[in-house]
Design an enzyme around this catalytic site. Sequence first.
Site, PDB file in Angstrom:
ATOM      1  N   HIS A  30     155.998 -79.549 -53.443  1.00  0.00           N
ATOM      2  CA  HIS A  30     156.182 -80.418 -54.595  1.00  0.00           C
ATOM      3  C   HIS A  30     155.111 -80.170 -55.665  1.00  0.00           C
ATOM      4  CE1 HIS A  30     158.149 -83.529 -51.646  1.00  0.00           C
ATOM      5  NE2 HIS A  30     158.946 -82.519 -51.906  1.00  0.00           N
ATOM      6  N   PRO A  31     154.844 -78.922 -56.063  1.00  0.00           N
ATOM      7  CA  PRO A  31     153.796 -78.698 -57.067  1.00  0.00           C
ATOM      8  C   PRO A  31     154.196 -79.263 -58.428  1.00  0.00           C
ATOM      9  CG  PRO A  31     155.000 -76.664 -56.674  1.00  0.00           C
ATOM     10  CD  PRO A  31     155.480 -77.656 -55.646  1.00  0.00           C
TER      11      PRO A  31
END
Length: 545
Positions: free
Chosen positions: A473-474
Site C-alpha cells: 500500500h505505498p
Amino acid sequence: MVEFDYIVIGAGSAGCVLADQLSKDAASTVLVLEAGGSDRSFWIRTPIGYGRTFFDPRINWMYETEVDPNTGSRKSYWPRGKVIGGSSSINALIYCRGMPGDFEDWEALGAAGWGWDTVRSHYEALETRVGEDGSSSGSGPLYVTNVRREIHPCNRHYFAMAREMGLPVTDDCNGPEPEGVTHYRITTRAGRRWSSADAFLKPALKRRNVKLVTNAMVERVDISGRRATGVSVLLAGGRQQFRARREVIVAAGAVNSPKLLQMSGIGPGELLNGMGIDIVHDNANVGGNLQDHLGINYYYKASEPTLNSMLSPWWGKLLQGMRYVLFKRGPLGLSVNQCGGFVRSRAELDRPDQQLYLNPVTYTTSPSNKRPIINPDPFAGFILSFQPSRPSSRGRIDIRSADPAAAPRIVPNYLSTQKDLDDVVAGGRLVQRMARTPAIRAFATQAMAPDIERFDDDAILEDFRQRCGSVFHPVSTCRMGNSEATAVVDHNLKVFGVEGLRVADASAFPNITSGNTNAPTIMLAHRAASLILQDRPRGPVPIQT
C-alpha cells in the site's frame, strides 16, 4: 507531432478513471500512456489468480526496497501492476473505502475539500454494490460484491472469536458502521475480477476522443519555462513526443510518479544535479513522505477442513477449476483474504488502530524455473494476521540514474517512530487474545512456529521485525498539502512550481488511509477529474511554448 487536450500517464487504478471521466467531455481529446501491455489473461480475470501474477515480470514491476535495518536488515518485495489496469489487475481485490476519520485527517493536513462528506459522494457515484443475493444498489461502473455466501464455512470461527472478545462485528466496512470484524467486499462482477480497466477504461475506449498507447515508457514530462507542454515517450519504434493543449496528469503510482517527476527535473535539486538532470523546480518532497502498511501472519493447523483441503491436492485444484470455468463459483472466484476488519487493540482508543486479515488458508512460496509459485499447504490450516492501520514512519523513493528504465531506489524507513513500535506490540497482544478465545482454541489444533502466545512485548516486536512484510500500500510520495514546504501538489492536485501538471494517484495521499488503498485511489482520481474539468477553458486552447 500529435496533440491531445489531456495526456494521462498510467492506465492503472487512477489513470483509467481519469480517462473515462475526462473523455465524457466530448470536446476534449485524451491520450492514455501505459508502460505495460494487455490485461487479457486468465490469471488476471480469475480472482484467486492473484497468487499467479504475484511474481510475473510480464505484468508486474516486481520492485524491491533497499535493505531496511528496522525490519531485520531485509529487502521488501513490492509487486506493482505493469499492465492495463495497473495494480487493480493484480491485487487481492479487497475494497475498503477507509475510515471516515482518515479523510478528516487529510483535510487537516492541508487537503482542503477532501473531508469525509465530500469523498463519500464520490464513492457513491463510483460504486454498484452487489448483495449476496445478487441484487444491486447504486449505478456506478465499479462493481463491489458481497461474497458472503461463497466464503468458506470455517470462517464462522472468526466471528465467534470477535463476539467472545467483545469486538464489534459489522456487515460492511464500507457501510455506515465501518468498524468491526466482517467479510470483505471485493471488486468482482459475476465471478470475474472487475479492475479499474474493466470499470472505466474499456467503456472510455469506445469513445472516439480517447486513445490508449501501451508498452509506452514515458521518459519525461516536457516542460517549457514553467509549463508542462507534453511528454517524451519510448515506444517499440523509437522515441515520440506528444503535446498537451491543456494538462499532463501523472497517474503512474506511488513508485513511478515521483520517479517521473524527478526524471523531468522536478525534485530534490542535489539529487537531480548528481544525475545530470536540468532542474525545473527544486522540491525535496518529491519522492519523500513515503508510507506503507506492514503486516504479519500467524499460522495454525486446523481441526476441520479449510481452503487448503480444497485447493492443495491436484484433484481439488481440478474440481474447483472446473467449477469456476463452468459456473464462476467457488474459491477461485474469491480473494485469498476472505474476512478481517478494523478494530481497536484497546477499548480506550478513539478509532481503530489495527486491520485484521482472517484467512481460512495457509500457504508456502515454492521456487520454480520461471518464478516462485504460491501454493496452499497439504493440511488444513488458517491464518490470524494484523497490520497497524496508521503508521507514522516515512521513507523515500528516488531515481538511481537518468535511465528511465532503471528501477528507483526505495527506502521504506519502516518502524522508525516509537508510535509504530507501540502499534506493533498492541497488534501482537490483540492476536494473543484472539488465539486464546474458546472459538480459536476449538478451531486450532496446533500453532505453527513461531507461537505468538509464548511472546512477551520484546519478542512480539522482534518477531515482527524479522517476519513482517509490506501489504503493498505505498502512498504519499507526491503528497498533497498547503505548500511546497511540506508537499508536492496543492489541494487541486496541481504540482507546485509548474503549470499544466497534476498528480492524481496514491502518491498524492497526504497520509495513508487505514486499510487497502485501491478504493481511495480510485476515489481520488474521480474527484481529480471533476477538478480538472472545472478548470477547463472554453473554446480552443493554443499550445504554449
